[in-house]
Write an enzyme that holds these catalytic residues in place. Sequence first.
Site, PDB file in Angstrom:
ATOM      1  N   SER A  93       0.855  -1.190   0.000  1.00  0.00           N
ATOM      2  CA  SER A  93       0.000   0.000   0.000  1.00  0.00           C
ATOM      3  C   SER A  93       0.882   1.227   0.000  1.00  0.00           C
ATOM      4  O   SER A  93       1.826   1.322   0.795  1.00  0.00           O
ATOM      5  CB  SER A  93      -0.909   0.011   1.240  1.00  0.00           C
ATOM      6  OG  SER A  93      -1.437   1.298   1.469  1.00  0.00           O
ATOM      7  N   CYS A 255      -4.777   6.747  -2.917  1.00  0.00           N
ATOM      8  CA  CYS A 255      -4.450   5.319  -3.058  1.00  0.00           C
ATOM      9  C   CYS A 255      -3.187   5.119  -3.894  1.00  0.00           C
ATOM     10  O   CYS A 255      -3.210   5.220  -5.121  1.00  0.00           O
ATOM     11  CB  CYS A 255      -5.616   4.538  -3.645  1.00  0.00           C
ATOM     12  SG  CYS A 255      -5.361   2.750  -3.584  1.00  0.00           S
TER      13      CYS A 255
END
Length: 345
Positions: A93, A255
Amino acid sequence: MRWKRTIQLLDVHCEGEIGRVAIGGVPKIPGETVAAQLHWLNTDPKGTELRRFLCLEPRGAPIGSVNLLLPAKHPDADAAFVILQPDQAHASSGSNSICVTTALLESGIVEMKEPETVVTLETAAGLVRAVATCRDGRCEKVRLTMVPAFVHQLDIEIETPHWGKVKADICYGGIFYALIDVRQINLTIEKANAAGLVQAGMILKEIINRDILVVHPEIPAISGVAYVMFRDSEPDGAVRTCTTMWPGRADRSPCGTGSSANLAALHARGKAKAGDIFKSRSIISSEFEVGLQAITEVAGRPAIIPTITGRGFTFGLSQVALDPFDPHSGGFALTDVWGPQAGEI
């Protein structure tokens, strides 16, 4: 205190997305590699117990992630980590990498050097190089060199009961994404539409994973579409994103792994080349700078090396504990807060 287990957490958010970092009390996670540790967390009952302990109520919440800080396996890495979310442990991530870098430097686990500190993070998806801009004892921003991103398939047509045929790009940016132009579901990416976007994302993810097999060609522990990311374009050329996450919420940040996956799709379509820099904007209008650093290959297929630049902010220090007599030690989730998918937990 009669606590059975305690874990210390440094509370951090990256551009609005919470990524708490477990800096103390993390139990030994079996596995010779971080990918093997990820697999154990997702398959062993003790791994499930740890995830539920940290991510579900009463100690956790549906918003954000918990990053397990682990000893590095790779000789070049300063630290390793695995991301825990309510559904499972995840490999990589961007926002959480920025949270972990900020936590390592501002807590003193890794020595901060001004004006820049380089931190190498080990994830199940590979090494992530973080260059932190530091001043007056704080980490001002972090530039990540991400793992290679690539296209699995462009323009897959998905038959849906709600919107007819929907086209998606299945791409990898550290985990697999289904990238979908948001206008196909008759919505726009804005805060007022968060619930509708999330509901659509959960439906589409279920259909995609039912019908399409996706496995990383070199890391079998990474398989399946993890998230549906909706995208749109802004008048200034930025990409507006909304990544929808199980059991039913929107990523507050733009993101990082999703932006990397989208950059791979842009490159495959001839819309991005080495040296290009784009702006990725989230549902709350926070921003990442997304760059295409280089062209490479993964298992013989074209791939890119993306960079993601964003900011992390520490906002608290906490300790979670387990009372051995607590009847809710296994954690729980209710549909009133967690959404309809919480019934599957």
